[in-house]
Design a protein around this motif. Sequence first.
Motif, short mmCIF file in Angstrom:
data_model
loop_
_atom_site.label_atom_id
_atom_site.label_comp_id
_atom_site.label_asym_id
_atom_site.label_seq_id
_atom_site.Cartn_x
_atom_site.Cartn_y
_atom_site.Cartn_z
N HIS A 19 0.83 -1.21 0.00
CA HIS A 19 0.00 0.00 0.00
C HIS A 19 0.86 1.26 0.00
O HIS A 19 2.00 1.23 0.45
CB HIS A 19 -0.86 0.06 1.27
CG HIS A 19 -1.72 -1.13 1.49
ND1 HIS A 19 -1.59 -1.92 2.60
CD2 HIS A 19 -2.72 -1.66 0.75
CE1 HIS A 19 -2.48 -2.90 2.54
NE2 HIS A 19 -3.17 -2.77 1.42
N HIS A 38 -0.41 -7.29 2.97
CA HIS A 38 1.00 -7.19 3.37
C HIS A 38 1.69 -8.55 3.18
O HIS A 38 2.76 -8.64 2.59
CB HIS A 38 1.12 -6.77 4.84
CG HIS A 38 0.65 -5.37 5.10
ND1 HIS A 38 0.47 -4.88 6.36
CD2 HIS A 38 0.34 -4.37 4.25
CE1 HIS A 38 0.04 -3.61 6.28
NE2 HIS A 38 -0.04 -3.29 5.01
N ASP A 84 2.16 4.06 1.87
CA ASP A 84 2.53 4.25 3.30
C ASP A 84 3.21 3.02 3.90
O ASP A 84 3.77 3.10 4.97
CB ASP A 84 1.35 4.66 4.19
CG ASP A 84 0.53 3.46 4.73
OD1 ASP A 84 0.85 2.31 4.44
OD2 ASP A 84 -0.43 3.73 5.44
N ASP A 85 3.18 1.87 3.22
CA ASP A 85 3.90 0.69 3.73
C ASP A 85 5.40 0.88 3.59
O ASP A 85 6.18 0.26 4.32
CB ASP A 85 3.54 -0.57 2.92
CG ASP A 85 2.14 -1.07 3.19
OD1 ASP A 85 1.54 -0.63 4.19
OD2 ASP A 85 1.66 -1.89 2.40
#
Length: 849
Positions: free
Chosen positions: A60, A179, A62-63
Motif C-alpha cells: 500500500h 502485506h 505508506d507501507d
Amino acid sequence: MSILRARFLRLYVVLLILLNGYQGFMVPALAQRNLSGMPEIELALHKLNVLGSVLMIAAHPDDENTALLAYYARGRTMRTGYLSLTRGEGGQNLIGPEQGDMLGVIRTQELLAARRIDGAEQFFTRAIDFGYTKTTDETFAKWGRERVLSDVVWVIRKFRPDVVILRFSGTPRDGHGHHQASAILGKEAFAAAADKNRFPEQLRYVRPWQAKRLFWNVFSFTAEQEKEAKALPHLVEVDTGEFNPILGKSYAEIAGISRSQHRSQGFGAAERRGPANNFLATISGEPADRDAFEGIDTTWSRLPGGEAVGHILAEAERTLAPEQPEKTIPLLLKARPLIAAIDDPLAKRKLEELDETLALCTGLWLDATADRYAAVPGSTVKIEIEAINRSHYPVRQTGYGLLGLNGAKVGEVWIAGPMAYNEPVRREAAGLIPPGTPYSQPFWLRKPHAGDTYDITEQEQIGLADSPPLLNAEFELDFGGTRVRLKRPVQYRYVDPTQGELTRPVVIVPAVAVDFSEPVALFPKESPKKIEVAVKANTTDMAGELRLELPQGWRAVPASQPFRLAQTGDEQALTFSVAPPREDAQGRLRAVAHVDGKEISTGMTAIAFPHIPPQTLFPDASAKLERVNVALTAHKIGYVMGAGDQVPDALGQLGCEVTLLSARDLAEADLAGFDAIVTGVRAYSVRPDLRANQQRLLEYVQNGGTMIVQYNVAEGGPFGGRRTGELAHIGPYPFEIGRGRVTVEEAPVRFVEPDNPLLVSPNHISERDFEGWIQERGLYFAEKWDPHYHAPLETGDPGEKPLAGGILYARYGRGVYIFTAFSWFRELPAGVPGAYRIFANMLSAHGAP
Ligand SMILES: [Zn+2]
C-alpha cells in the motif's frame, strides 16, 4: 534582445495523440526539484558514477520504509524504486469524502509527491486495495495470484534492480493479508523474473532479470522487535539517522517530510533526528553482513567498455568548481560518446541522466506551456516554448519538436542559433487536437474493473504510476558540437494569488460534461422524484438536447430538454421528474447530451488538494436507480461532519432535511428541533468542538433526541500503540472502541435481539437487508460496554469469534443514543438498499416504543 527572440515563429501541427504507445519508464527529471543549485549538481554528478539499483516491494501507499528509500536514493545515489501492489483505494480518507477509485487517484499523487522528496521512483501493479483482509486466501482469490505475480515480475524485469527489499515477511505476523501477499509474491517474483519460461509474453519488451539479492526489511518499530531482528544471522544494519551535509538533513528527517505527504491517511510524521536503525535480513542470493550491495559491482566497470567512462566521470566529480559548474561540461561531453556506444539498458538510462546533468551545469531552463489546462477534441491549443541558457557556456539551440504520447514527433521547427546568457528564446506553436481524441481519464480507470484488479491491456502501461503527459516538447541543443535532446512535458502554468506559481497537467475534456448531482437515486416511496443533471460547457457556443435513458418500468418527464451555454465554464442545471416502478427494482440511469451531431455521456470530476497537482476524472454520466420501500419517521437531521463522508447526501435521498452543524451550532443553536443528530466518520478525531460540546449533545438526548455516532478510531500509529480509553466518554454510559473489524462483506449477521426497536420499527429488518453490501461490514467495533447498552447484532469474519459491538443502543432520559461501527459511509453512497432501511430505523429511534 536577440534576433531569435524577435522572430516569433508560428507553427501549426496536427497532434497525433496515440494513447496506446509508451516509450518506457520516465526518467524522473523532476524527482530532484526540491533540491537546487550546487547540491543538485553534486548529487547528479555523483549519481552518474553509481550504477546500482534497489527496488522495495510492499502492498500500500505508506507501507514503504521512506527513510531507507531516501538513504539509497539521496545518500547512496542508487536508482531506487518502490513497488506498491495497490494504490490504496480501500482505505479511509481523512481529508475528504473521496473513496474507491477517487481515493486511489489521491494516494497515487501523494506517493508521487513523497517520491519527489525522497528521490525514489514509484510503481504499481494492477491490484486494487479492496479493503482490509486478514488472509492471503481472500487476497489471492480476489486479485488472481498469477496476474499480480506477473506484474511484479514485469516491474523487476523492467527496473532490473540489483537488490530487492521486501517490507513484509509473508507470514501472518504482517497482519493485513495484502502485506503478507506482497512478500509472498516478491519472493516468487525474485526467481520468476529470471526464468524465461515464466510470463514469456513479456519477453517481447524486456529480458529476464536476476536480481542479486533479496532482503526482508525486518520490523524494528519497538525495542522488542529490534532485539529480535538483531538475533537474525546475516543482518545488514543501515543507520538512516546519518546526517548528509549536502542535503543538510538525515534520511530519517527527509522521511518525515516525505511521509507527511500521505495526508489522506493522516500520516503527518515527525522528522526524526539521531540514530535510526534499520535491518535487512538476506532471504535469497549471497548473504550480506555489512552492506546491501556487498559483492555487487555498482561502478562503470560492470558494463563492457565502462571503465574509461568511470575514470572520466570520477574526474568530473572531483574537479567540479562550485562557482562555475559549466567547466565540468567538457568532461561530460568526453564521456558521452563512450556511454552511447555501450549497448545496455543501464547505459541508455545513464545517457539520459548525463544529458540532464548538462542542463543542470548550464542552469538551462526549458519549458513548454499550453494556454489552457483543458482542451476539447477538435480544438487548437496554443503552446509557448521557452529556452534560457543561464550560463556562459556557448549552448546553441538547433530545434525543438512536439511529441505525442507514442513518442512520435508531431511537429518540429529547426532553428539554429546561439543562446546568449540569460536571454529567453521563445517560440509559439499551435496544435490541433484531432476530433475523436479520448478524454484524459487516468489509464488504469479507462475500463471497468476486472474484479479486484484494473483492466489494463497494454503491457507497457502496467507498472506505471501515472498517465504520461499528453504532449512533450523535445529541445535539441548543441553542446560544443554534441547534439543533445531534452524532453519537457507540455503543462499549464498559472499563478494563484494565494499560492504563487503553479503548474497542472493538460487534459482532454468533453465539449460538454454531463454530471448527475448524486451517484445514487433512491426511491423510498412509489412517488416520482426530481433528479438534477448539470451540463457544463468546456468550449463556447454549446447548444443541444439532454436526454435521459432509463431502464424498463421507469419514466422521466420530460424525456429530454434543450440546453444552451454561451461561454466556456457556463453550467446549466436541468431537472427531470423520474417515476419509479411500484415494486422493488434496481437499474442505471444515463444522461446523454446531443450536441453538434455527437452524443456525449461523460462527466467531469475534479480532485483538488494543496499537496498534489489537480486531477480530473471522467466518469460515465450515469446514476444508480434504487426503488425500495423505506419507512422513516424522522425528518430534520443535524449532521456533524467528521473526516469527510457522503452520508448527508444519502440522508437527503431518504427525504431528510439535513443541516451540517458548525462549531457555533454545536455550542449555541437550539438542538431540540432535530429529530436526530448524526456524527460523521472519525468526527471525534477531527472536531474538537464536538468533544467540547459533548455535554450539550447528551442533554439533547436526555430531552428526547436521538444521537447516532458512526465509527471513530482511537488514535495511534499504523502498527498499534493506541491510547486506550480516550474515546470512553463519547456516550452517556462508558464503552470502549477497539480495533475489531469485519472485513468480509458477506459475513453472516446474527440477530441477537430480534425484538430490538432498531430491527423492527418502522422497517422490519431481515437477513436480506445485509445482502449486497460492499467491501466490509464494519470497522473499529466497540469492545466493552456498560450494561445499559443493548447490542442487537453480531457478525464476524469466517473462522473468527463474532463481534457484537457493531451497534450499541441505549435509552437515555427521554431519548436514544446509538453507536455504530457498521460501514454506513460506504454502503449508503453505494446505494445498498438494506443499509438505507436500517439507517432509517436508527434515525427513527425516538418514535420507537
Ligand atoms: Zn499497508
